[in-house]
Every structure is written in C-alpha cells, then in structure tokens.
Motif scaffolding. Structure first.
Motif, mmCIF file in Angstrom:
data_model
loop_
_atom_site.group_PDB
_atom_site.id
_atom_site.type_symbol
_atom_site.label_atom_id
_atom_site.label_comp_id
_atom_site.label_asym_id
_atom_site.label_seq_id
_atom_site.Cartn_x
_atom_site.Cartn_y
_atom_site.Cartn_z
ATOM 1 N N LEU A 182 0.827 -1.207 0.000
ATOM 2 C CA LEU A 182 0.000 0.000 0.000
ATOM 3 C C LEU A 182 0.863 1.258 0.000
ATOM 4 C CD1 LEU A 182 -2.642 1.532 0.158
ATOM 5 C CD2 LEU A 182 -2.683 1.114 2.637
ATOM 6 N N LEU A 183 1.911 1.296 0.813
ATOM 7 C CA LEU A 183 2.771 2.488 0.861
ATOM 8 C C LEU A 183 3.473 2.711 -0.475
ATOM 9 C CD1 LEU A 183 4.263 2.185 4.470
ATOM 10 C CD2 LEU A 183 2.669 3.926 3.626
ATOM 11 N N PRO A 238 3.247 8.251 -8.176
ATOM 12 C CA PRO A 238 2.412 9.343 -8.700
ATOM 13 C C PRO A 238 1.455 8.893 -9.800
ATOM 14 C CG PRO A 238 4.734 9.974 -8.605
ATOM 15 C CD PRO A 238 4.682 8.498 -8.355
ATOM 16 N N SER A 239 1.744 7.772 -10.446
ATOM 17 C CA SER A 239 0.884 7.310 -11.541
ATOM 18 C C SER A 239 -0.257 6.427 -11.061
ATOM 19 C CB SER A 239 1.723 6.528 -12.569
ATOM 20 O OG SER A 239 2.189 5.305 -12.004
ATOM 21 N N SER A 240 -0.325 6.167 -9.764
ATOM 22 C CA SER A 240 -1.346 5.256 -9.248
ATOM 23 C C SER A 240 -2.746 5.853 -9.396
ATOM 24 C CB SER A 240 -1.100 4.947 -7.774
ATOM 25 O OG SER A 240 -2.229 4.306 -7.209
ATOM 26 N N PRO A 241 -3.668 5.119 -10.025
ATOM 27 C CA PRO A 241 -5.048 5.608 -10.129
ATOM 28 C C PRO A 241 -5.766 5.636 -8.786
ATOM 29 C CG PRO A 241 -4.878 3.372 -10.978
ATOM 30 C CD PRO A 241 -3.474 3.831 -10.713
ATOM 31 N N GLN A 276 -6.461 -6.282 6.121
ATOM 32 C CA GLN A 276 -7.310 -6.511 4.952
ATOM 33 C C GLN A 276 -7.650 -5.187 4.250
ATOM 34 O OE1 GLN A 276 -7.815 -8.241 7.979
ATOM 35 N NE2 GLN A 276 -6.707 -9.942 7.016
ATOM 36 N N LEU A 277 -7.735 -4.110 5.017
ATOM 37 C CA LEU A 277 -7.901 -2.790 4.388
ATOM 38 C C LEU A 277 -6.704 -2.473 3.497
ATOM 39 C CD1 LEU A 277 -9.054 0.081 3.971
ATOM 40 C CD2 LEU A 277 -7.982 0.716 6.151
ATOM 41 N N PHE A 278 -5.503 -2.699 4.005
ATOM 42 C CA PHE A 278 -4.291 -2.456 3.203
ATOM 43 C C PHE A 278 -4.339 -3.272 1.911
ATOM 44 C CE2 PHE A 278 -1.638 -1.778 7.353
ATOM 45 C CZ PHE A 278 -2.309 -0.586 7.579
ATOM 46 N N ALA A 279 -4.665 -4.568 2.058
ATOM 47 C CA ALA A 279 -4.677 -5.454 0.891
ATOM 48 C C ALA A 279 -5.780 -5.055 -0.084
ATOM 49 C CB ALA A 279 -4.868 -6.904 1.337
ATOM 50 N N TYR A 280 -6.937 -4.660 0.445
ATOM 51 C CA TYR A 280 -8.048 -4.258 -0.428
ATOM 52 C C TYR A 280 -7.654 -3.057 -1.283
ATOM 53 C CZ TYR A 280 -12.549 -2.480 -1.978
ATOM 54 O OH TYR A 280 -13.583 -2.018 -2.754
ATOM 55 N N LEU A 281 -7.016 -2.074 -0.671
ATOM 56 C CA LEU A 281 -6.610 -0.884 -1.434
ATOM 57 C C LEU A 281 -5.540 -1.242 -2.466
ATOM 58 C CD1 LEU A 281 -6.603 1.785 1.418
ATOM 59 C CD2 LEU A 281 -8.290 1.496 -0.415
ATOM 60 N N GLY A 282 -4.664 -2.185 -2.128
ATOM 61 C CA GLY A 282 -3.703 -2.673 -3.112
ATOM 62 C C GLY A 282 -4.409 -3.362 -4.264
ATOM 63 N N LEU A 308 -7.464 -2.759 -5.212
ATOM 64 C CA LEU A 308 -8.190 -1.731 -5.961
ATOM 65 C C LEU A 308 -7.279 -1.050 -6.977
ATOM 66 C CD1 LEU A 308 -10.644 0.024 -6.515
ATOM 67 C CD2 LEU A 308 -10.075 1.394 -4.489
ATOM 68 N N ASP A 309 -6.065 -0.714 -6.558
ATOM 69 C CA ASP A 309 -5.103 -0.111 -7.486
ATOM 70 C C ASP A 309 -4.789 -1.066 -8.636
ATOM 71 O OD1 ASP A 309 -2.858 1.999 -8.036
ATOM 72 O OD2 ASP A 309 -1.826 0.059 -8.023
ATOM 73 N N TYR A 310 -4.577 -2.334 -8.297
ATOM 74 C CA TYR A 310 -4.274 -3.339 -9.331
ATOM 75 C C TYR A 310 -5.445 -3.475 -10.299
ATOM 76 C CZ TYR A 310 -3.589 -7.975 -11.397
ATOM 77 O OH TYR A 310 -3.470 -9.026 -12.273
ATOM 78 N N TRP A 311 -6.672 -3.514 -9.763
ATOM 79 C CA TRP A 311 -7.860 -3.666 -10.600
ATOM 80 C C TRP A 311 -8.027 -2.469 -11.549
ATOM 81 C CZ3 TRP A 311 -12.530 -0.784 -10.522
ATOM 82 C CH2 TRP A 311 -13.586 -1.337 -11.277
ATOM 83 N N LEU A 312 -7.839 -1.272 -11.029
ATOM 84 C CA LEU A 312 -7.961 -0.072 -11.864
ATOM 85 C C LEU A 312 -6.980 -0.114 -13.031
ATOM 86 C CD1 LEU A 312 -8.272 2.568 -8.992
ATOM 87 C CD2 LEU A 312 -10.052 2.051 -10.677
ATOM 88 N N ARG A 313 -5.762 -0.561 -12.762
ATOM 89 C CA ARG A 313 -4.744 -0.629 -13.811
ATOM 90 C C ARG A 313 -5.041 -1.774 -14.790
ATOM 91 N NH1 ARG A 313 0.338 1.971 -11.964
ATOM 92 N NH2 ARG A 313 0.198 2.482 -9.741
ATOM 93 N N GLU A 314 -5.299 -2.954 -14.232
ATOM 94 C CA GLU A 314 -5.446 -4.149 -15.059
ATOM 95 C C GLU A 314 -6.674 -4.071 -15.960
ATOM 96 O OE1 GLU A 314 -3.830 -7.855 -16.247
ATOM 97 O OE2 GLU A 314 -3.038 -6.271 -14.935
ATOM 98 N N TYR A 315 -7.754 -3.488 -15.447
ATOM 99 C CA TYR A 315 -8.985 -3.385 -16.223
ATOM 100 C C TYR A 315 -9.091 -2.057 -16.979
ATOM 101 C CZ TYR A 315 -10.868 -7.679 -14.220
ATOM 102 O OH TYR A 315 -11.094 -9.003 -13.876
ATOM 103 N N LYS A 316 -8.010 -1.282 -16.900
ATOM 104 C CA LYS A 316 -7.924 -0.014 -17.625
ATOM 105 C C LYS A 316 -9.141 0.866 -17.360
ATOM 106 C CE LYS A 316 -4.940 -1.861 -21.270
ATOM 107 N NZ LYS A 316 -4.646 -3.126 -20.576
#
Length: 398
Positions: free
Chosen positions: A333-334, A340-343, A377-383, A385-393
């Motif tokens: 998460l950190l 800076p490019s993280s959605p 689990q909050l940390f992992a969920y936000l990770g 979420l970032d992965y999903w935003l990128r992977e699913y464009k």
C-alpha cells in the motif's frame, strides 16, 4: 422480456413443536447433504472443525460407508506459524486444528491439511481480484483460491458449510443487542469512519453515509413481516433477511468465483431452499435451543458428532495471523501511495490512508468488513483496488 421475482421468503406462524421441528431440521439437512453427494466424479468435504462443516462431513462419511463409496476425503486450510501468532477474540475464540483432527479421527476420513505462507497469499491477492472481477475480501479470497487450487489436484467436487450462519443465526450480530439494533448493516457498521478514507471530492459526490442508509431502508422495506409479531422477534426477522439477501450473497459469490477459478465445484447444502424456507419461520427461542447460537441445528444433529464439536462455540473461516502478512500488504500500500501514476490516489484521502498505513496495525484493529477483515485486509483491499484499476484499464473522469 418480462422480469419478475421467481422465489421469495414467506412469513407464517410456526406451528411445529420442538420435537417435530428438530426432526424436520435433521431430515432436511441430511437429505440436502446426501442429494449433493451425487456425482460421477470424486467428491470430498471442506472441514474446519466447526459445527457446519463437521455436520456435512459426518453425514457424508456415513453416506459413503452405506453406499460402499470408500473413504471420504476431507480438507482443511491453515497458515505457516498460525499456532505461534493466533490470538483469541470474541469473533475467533479458538484454533481449528485440534477440532479438525478430532472430527477426522472420529469419522475416519482421509484428511488433508493444506498450509500456506505469506508469500503465496500475497501473490494470490492479484489472482483473486481477477477471479472476482473486482477487489474483494483480500486474503479471505486469496486463501480460498489457493485452497481450492490445491484440492483440485485430487478431487473435483467439495461440499462446504456456507449459509448455516445466515439461515440459523450463527453470527454475533444476531445475539448482541448493540449489533442487533445498530441501525445499519451489522457487518459494516463503521460507515462514517470508512467514508473518511475516501478523497473529499469523491465523498461529496457519492455521499456514502446517505447511500448506505438508503440501501438499508430499502432492504427493510422488503422484509415479509408476520402480522402481530413481537417487536424483538420482528427485528430478528429483519436481521435474518439482511443476512440472507446481502451477507450470504457475498459469501456465495466469493465461494463460487474462487472455486471455479481453480476449476473446482463447491456445493453448499445449507443453502437448500427447503431448509431456508422452513428455518425462516422457526421462532428465535427455538432456533437458539439451549441458549446457544444455532441451537436447533445442534439439537437436530445430536449423536453424529462428539459433543465438544457439536457444541463448540462458533469460529469463522480461518485467516492468517502472521505479522509478516500485515507488513507485506502495508509495504504494498505504501509503495502504491508513493507512485504518482497510481489511479488509487484520486479515490482515497492520501494523508489519511498514509497515516493508517504507517501506524501500528497490530495495535489498532480497524473494523473493515464482517468478522475477518480489519486493518491488514484494508491495506490489501486498497492494493487490490489499485491493481484492478490498472489491469482493467478503468478511466476516472473529472
């Protein structure tokens, strides 16, 4: 095209006495389990040592014996060093392993314990996101995917204990007054606190507290009340409806997606509509026979399990207690917040999330979702979420 509801719960007075109710519950549960053992491929059970999975395993083992189908195989999940790091809580009072061994020995199953370490869980967080098509229940999803993947190497179908808690009233929020009367979905009460994690402009647009209150009110409006019912009994009926229509759906979706991602078929006998329809109208005093959660189920299944298992206090799906997992998802998460490019940065209040991530996650347990999901689990969920935003464009427009 005509869209209409094809099934719904109906409230009516329960006229069966205790003995009749007990016999009917046993009949329905045993019949559902036996029906779902029918297959032309290998069938096994998931066994946590809790009431629900142990009941299924006991009925299945007896059925295998009578049908001459050989030895029933059972499977349980555990985590490296969990025995060292486990800490009892109100939600998770004791470890599963001793009860798993007790049940397996009692029923003579061929038991397999599958153990995972932190690195495997971290890797599977992304796979679980793809399997769900959304960020989900973090390691609760990822561990189930890994579990199913390993089981699939040896069998094709498993029976699982989901839905018994929603149908028979096993969760703490059925029993604790402050949860029963919380005035919102009891598995995600900290709405204001969780809303504060969102970016201010997103919070202003979505209005999370208003939205949750609206959906909660809509759900209560759907409840098929029984005229003249005692107010407390009516409130418990509302709680059952919320659990069956919301929480149970979440867990069924999780089980289906994680298991099928591993090409394993998971069946859930307690979700049989005949069980749901009958138990829906059993009054609370009878449901909690013996002043125990799921008391009527325990009474109905007497004689098929050791009493220490049949009357074991509820313990939820096992999760990792290893602090290395917390540190791994904190780092993920950190690193995301520092990119800076993280959605993700447009969706969350970065200073607030950073402060949480840099705090002692073991000391301050943040309620996130259900019984199992807190700070790690909050940390992992936000990770996720970032992965999903990128992977699913996914594009976020102003």
């Amino acid at each position: 095209v005509k869209q209409e509801r094809y099934w719904q719960l109906e409230s009516r007075p329960h006229t069966d006495d205790l003995d009749t109710t007990t016999a009917r519950v046993r009949e329905l549960v045993v019949d559902s389990i036996q029906r779902q053992l029918v297959a032309d491929v290998p069938v096994a059970t998931l066994l946590s040592g809790g009431l629900d999975s142990s009941v299924i395993t006991a009925v299945a083992a007896d059925y295998f014996k009578k049908e001459g189908r050989g030895t029933l195989h059972s499977y349980s999940i555990d985590y490296v060093d969990n025995d060292k790091h486990f800490k009892a809580s109100a939600f998770q009072p004791n470890e599963d392993a001793p009860y798993v061994q007790l049940v397996s020995k009692f029923l003579c199953t061929a038991h397999h314990t599958i153990e995972f370490d932190t690195a495997e869980l971290i890797d599977a967080l992304k796979t679980a996101t793809l399997a769900r098509d959304l960020p989900g229940m973090a390691d609760v999803d990822a561990s189930l995917y890994l579990f199913c993947r390993e089981i699939k190497k040896e069998t094709t179908v498993v029976l699982s204990g989901e839905c018994a808690d929603e149908v028979f009233g096993g969760y703490p929020w059925f029993h604790r007054e402050e949860l029963l009367t919380a005035g919102t979905f009891p598995w995600s009460r900290a709405v204001k606190e969780r809303a504060s994690w969102l970016a201010p402009e997103l919070r202003a647009w979505v209005k999370p507290e208003e939205y949750v209150a609206m959906r909660y009110a809509e759900s209560l409006d759907e409840v098929p009340h029984l005229p003249g019912e005692d107010p407390l009994e009516a409130r418990r009926r509302e709680m059952f409806y919320l659990n069956i229509t919301w929480f149970m759906n979440t867990l069924l979706d999780r089980k289906d997606r994680m298991s099928m991602a591993a090409s394993l078929e998971a069946r859930v006998p307690f979700c049989d509509h005949r069980i749901v329809e009958y138990v829906w109208n059993i009054p609370w005093e009878m449901k909690t026979y013996g002043n125990r959660e799921k008391g009527i189920l325990r009474k109905a299944m007497e004689g098929i399990l050791p009493d220490e298992v049949l009357y074991r206090k509820k313990s939820p799906y096992p999760k990792t207690h290893n602090p290395s997992y917390t540190e791994a998802v904190r780092t993920w998460l950190l690193d995301t917040l520092n990119d800076p490019s993280s959605p993700l940065l447009r969706l969350v209040d970065v200073p607030v999330i950073r402060k949480i991530a840099e705090s002692d996650a073991q000391a301050s347990s943040i309620p996130f979702f259900g019984q199992l999901m807190s700070t790690p689990q909050l940390f992992a969920y936000l990770g996720q979420l970032d992965y999903w935003l990128r992977e699913y464009k996914v594009t976020i427009k102003a």
